[in-house]
Write a protein that holds these residues in place. Structure first.
Motif, PDB file in Angstrom:
ATOM      1  N   THR A 448      29.760  25.194  10.419  1.00  0.00           N
ATOM      2  CA  THR A 448      28.946  24.299   9.594  1.00  0.00           C
ATOM      3  C   THR A 448      27.822  23.719  10.435  1.00  0.00           C
ATOM      4  O   THR A 448      27.911  23.647  11.674  1.00  0.00           O
ATOM      5  CB  THR A 448      29.788  23.147   9.016  1.00  0.00           C
ATOM      6  N   LEU A 449      26.764  23.276   9.747  1.00  0.00           N
ATOM      7  CA  LEU A 449      25.647  22.587  10.390  1.00  0.00           C
ATOM      8  C   LEU A 449      25.309  21.393   9.513  1.00  0.00           C
ATOM      9  O   LEU A 449      24.929  21.546   8.346  1.00  0.00           O
ATOM     10  CB  LEU A 449      24.434  23.510  10.527  1.00  0.00           C
ATOM     11  N   THR A 450      25.467  20.210  10.064  1.00  0.00           N
ATOM     12  CA  THR A 450      25.224  18.978   9.318  1.00  0.00           C
ATOM     13  C   THR A 450      24.327  18.054  10.126  1.00  0.00           C
ATOM     14  O   THR A 450      24.157  18.229  11.339  1.00  0.00           O
ATOM     15  CB  THR A 450      26.545  18.259   8.995  1.00  0.00           C
ATOM     16  N   VAL A 451      23.778  17.057   9.424  1.00  0.00           N
ATOM     17  CA  VAL A 451      22.956  16.046  10.082  1.00  0.00           C
ATOM     18  C   VAL A 451      23.531  14.683   9.735  1.00  0.00           C
ATOM     19  O   VAL A 451      23.901  14.425   8.596  1.00  0.00           O
ATOM     20  CB  VAL A 451      21.482  16.157   9.642  1.00  0.00           C
ATOM     21  N   GLY A 452      23.632  13.818  10.741  1.00  0.00           N
ATOM     22  CA  GLY A 452      24.195  12.495  10.527  1.00  0.00           C
ATOM     23  C   GLY A 452      23.209  11.387  10.893  1.00  0.00           C
ATOM     24  O   GLY A 452      21.994  11.617  11.036  1.00  0.00           O
ATOM     25  N   ASP A 453      23.741  10.213  11.020  1.00  0.00           N
ATOM     26  CA  ASP A 453      22.893   9.059  11.363  1.00  0.00           C
ATOM     27  C   ASP A 453      22.288   9.251  12.758  1.00  0.00           C
ATOM     28  O   ASP A 453      22.895   9.859  13.652  1.00  0.00           O
ATOM     29  CB  ASP A 453      23.728   7.775  11.336  1.00  0.00           C
ATOM     30  N   GLY A 454      21.095   8.717  12.929  1.00  0.00           N
ATOM     31  CA  GLY A 454      20.453   8.801  14.235  1.00  0.00           C
ATOM     32  C   GLY A 454      19.877  10.148  14.540  1.00  0.00           C
ATOM     33  O   GLY A 454      19.698  10.493  15.713  1.00  0.00           O
ATOM     34  N   ALA A 455      19.565  10.945  13.517  1.00  0.00           N
ATOM     35  CA  ALA A 455      18.963  12.278  13.718  1.00  0.00           C
ATOM     36  C   ALA A 455      19.819  13.141  14.631  1.00  0.00           C
ATOM     37  O   ALA A 455      19.338  13.748  15.587  1.00  0.00           O
ATOM     38  CB  ALA A 455      17.546  12.143  14.262  1.00  0.00           C
ATOM     39  N   VAL A 456      21.124  13.166  14.359  1.00  0.00           N
ATOM     40  CA  VAL A 456      22.049  13.978  15.146  1.00  0.00           C
ATOM     41  C   VAL A 456      22.436  15.205  14.319  1.00  0.00           C
ATOM     42  O   VAL A 456      23.064  15.084  13.260  1.00  0.00           O
ATOM     43  CB  VAL A 456      23.309  13.177  15.525  1.00  0.00           C
ATOM     44  N   PHE A 457      22.078  16.391  14.809  1.00  0.00           N
ATOM     45  CA  PHE A 457      22.443  17.649  14.163  1.00  0.00           C
ATOM     46  C   PHE A 457      23.678  18.199  14.869  1.00  0.00           C
ATOM     47  O   PHE A 457      23.660  18.373  16.104  1.00  0.00           O
ATOM     48  CB  PHE A 457      21.298  18.654  14.227  1.00  0.00           C
ATOM     49  N   ALA A 458      24.751  18.480  14.090  1.00  0.00           N
ATOM     50  CA  ALA A 458      26.015  18.932  14.671  1.00  0.00           C
ATOM     51  C   ALA A 458      26.328  20.341  14.206  1.00  0.00           C
ATOM     52  O   ALA A 458      26.454  20.600  12.999  1.00  0.00           O
ATOM     53  CB  ALA A 458      27.155  17.983  14.270  1.00  0.00           C
ATOM     54  N   LEU A 459      26.455  21.262  15.181  1.00  0.00           N
ATOM     55  CA  LEU A 459      26.851  22.641  14.916  1.00  0.00           C
ATOM     56  C   LEU A 459      28.325  22.780  15.255  1.00  0.00           C
ATOM     57  O   LEU A 459      28.720  22.625  16.420  1.00  0.00           O
ATOM     58  CB  LEU A 459      26.013  23.611  15.747  1.00  0.00           C
ATOM     59  N   ASP A 460      29.159  23.034  14.249  1.00  0.00           N
ATOM     60  CA  ASP A 460      30.615  23.101  14.409  1.00  0.00           C
ATOM     61  C   ASP A 460      31.059  24.543  14.223  1.00  0.00           C
ATOM     62  O   ASP A 460      30.873  25.138  13.159  1.00  0.00           O
ATOM     63  CB  ASP A 460      31.292  22.190  13.377  1.00  0.00           C
TER      64      ASP A 460
END
Length: 476
Positions: A448-460
């Motif tokens: 998955t690829l998501t974006v959270g608070d603080g412009a943090v992109f997380a590639l899981d």
């Protein structure tokens, strides 16, 4: 004929008729056999009673010519010696088969004292079971089928005799014939009813299917994917088929709309650099001194990158599967960061070694590169990248200190050709394909690829399986 029996209704009616026919024939034959056996048993009993009655008289030394014999039509009787000589017979008996002798005229009586151990004692009737046989008898010119019972008896003179008494099979033959006739008449009628009812029930059950087929044919002819097939109110297989068909049409409509938008957006994005490049080349051809070589090169590079992005998206949409190479995600991140050290803002990396995933190195490098480019484009002073293990999975996070993404637009940014603000100009922000490509590649790799608070992109991503089984290799 092939068209008639090619339909489901015809095959269902034919199959049901054949099954019922086989079942009825088997049941009918069994019924006839049981009926015949029961009636034959009753006939044997009547014949045995008549034979026992005559044998009792013989055991009491009643002379043969004075025996009280039953009516010839009902119970024709023969009294036969052990050597097959007829001693007495019914008066009207003209011919007989199925007994020890076919003679119908008695012969003179002579004492015969040859006895077997199995013969009954003097003056007694055999207590063994009577023997039965089938034959015919002619009485007063009428010939009919009979069942004969044979009973042994020894008279007072120690002569062993066999009494044959017959019972007509007329009742049995009449009952069996009547039942057989009724079955021959009723069975075809019943099969016609079964075939008709099956045809009507199947036709009614398949009527919604025909409606679905007609609507699908109309949709195909009109190419209007907004139409839907009718859904029956029932909760059976046909209703589920209709709902599944409508769901498929909905997905197909969305896919076609997405493809159309993609083609339109791609055409629009390609038109701008091509037009700019053409203009520069035409100006250069007319006025060589005014040719902007750097601008032409930049437009050519941008055009090349856009074409590469479109080609990758086409391969992903076609279902291209990633490879199964083992990739150290920390090393891959460090390589991509080193290529961008001359970017607008610095990038800091925190990555442990030995955190491996499986997939295509080139595609995963494209994901990391797109995330880094996006972060450097929007960061104020710096970008941080971390790679770590979390809950048995490998997570790569790319964070910048820029304004971030509003919560209501965190899914929209992953759509193709989407730019959210003025900062993402066509010159600075690209065509809006980077994040869309990154998410598609992540999904193809089971992540998955998501974006959270603080412009943090997380590639899981899933951790690569170790040589000894599932898991993650330890740090080297």
């Amino acid at each position: 004929m092939r068209r008639v029996f090619g339909s489901v209704r015809a095959r269902a009616a034919l199959g049901a008729t054949v099954v019922v026919a086989v079942a009825l024939v088997a049941a009918g034959v069994s019924l006839l056999l049981v009926l015949r056996s029961n009636l034959t048993g009753q006939t044997d009993l009547r014949a045995e009673v008549a034979a026992q009655n005559v044998a009792s008289q013989v055991a009491l030394d009643v002379p043969f010519h004075k025996l009280d014999l039953p009516d010839s039509d009902e119970n024709p009787v023969q009294v036969v010696s052990e050597h097959g000589k007829l001693r007495a017979a019914s008066d009207d008996l003209e011919a007989v088969t199925g007994t020890a002798t076919t003679a119908v005229h008695p012969v003179a009586s002579k004492a015969d004292h040859d006895h077997d151990d199995d013969d009954p004692p003097r003056g007694e009737v055999s207590h063994d079971d009577a023997r039965f046989s089938s034959g015919t008898a002619t009485v007063d010119g009428d010939t009919a089928d009979y069942r004969f019972a044979a009973v042994e008896v020894t008279n007072g003179s120690d002569d062993t005799l066999i009494v044959y008494a017959g019972a007509p099979l007329t009742t049995e033959e009449s009952a069996v014939s009547s039942l057989r006739g009724a079955m021959l008449v009723g069975l075809p009628a019943l099969l016609v009813v079964v075939a008709g009812v099956t045809w009507l029930v199947t036709r009614r059950a398949l009527r919604p299917v025909e409606g679905i087929r007609r609507e699908m044919a109309a949709i195909t002819a009109s190419e209007d994917l907004a139409r839907r097939v009718p859904e029956p109110r029932s909760h059976d297989e046909v209703a589920r088929l209709a709902r599944t068909t409508n769901a498929t049409l909905t997905a197909l409509e969305k896919s076609v709309d997405r493809q159309r938008r993609f083609v339109a957006d791609a055409s629009h994005e390609l038109r701008s650099p091509i037009a700019s490049l053409r203009t520069q080349l035409e100006v250069g051809a007319a006025h060589p001194g005014l040719l902007d070589v750097e601008g032409a090169v930049a437009d050519t590079v941008r055009l090349q990158e856009l074409a590469a992005d479109l080609l990758l998206l086409a391969r992903l949409d076609a279902g291209e599967r990633p490879g199964a190479a083992r990739i150290d995600l920390g090393e891959l991140v460090s390589e991509e960061v080193s290529r961008r050290q001359t970017g607008r803002v610095p990038v800091t990396v925190h990555a442990a070694g030995g955190l491996e995933v499986e997939g295509s190195r080139g595609q995963l490098a494209r994901v990391i590169g797109n995330l880094l480019d996006n972060a450097q484009r929007h960061a104020r002073s710096g970008v941080e990248v971390s790679v770590r293990q979390r809950n048995g999975r490998i997570v790569a996070e790319v964070a910048d200190d820029g304004p971030g993404v509003p919560p209501g637009k965190r899914e929209k940014i992953f759509e193709r050709f989407v730019r959210l603000d003025d900062a993402r100009t066509r010159d600075e922000g690209g065509a809006g394909l980077g994040l869309a490509i990154a998410r598609d590649v992540a999904h193809r790799h089971g992540g998955t690829l998501t974006v959270g608070d603080g412009a943090v992109f997380a590639l899981d991503l899933s951790a690569a399986r170790s040589q000894d089984g599932p898991g993650v290799r330890g740090a080297r």
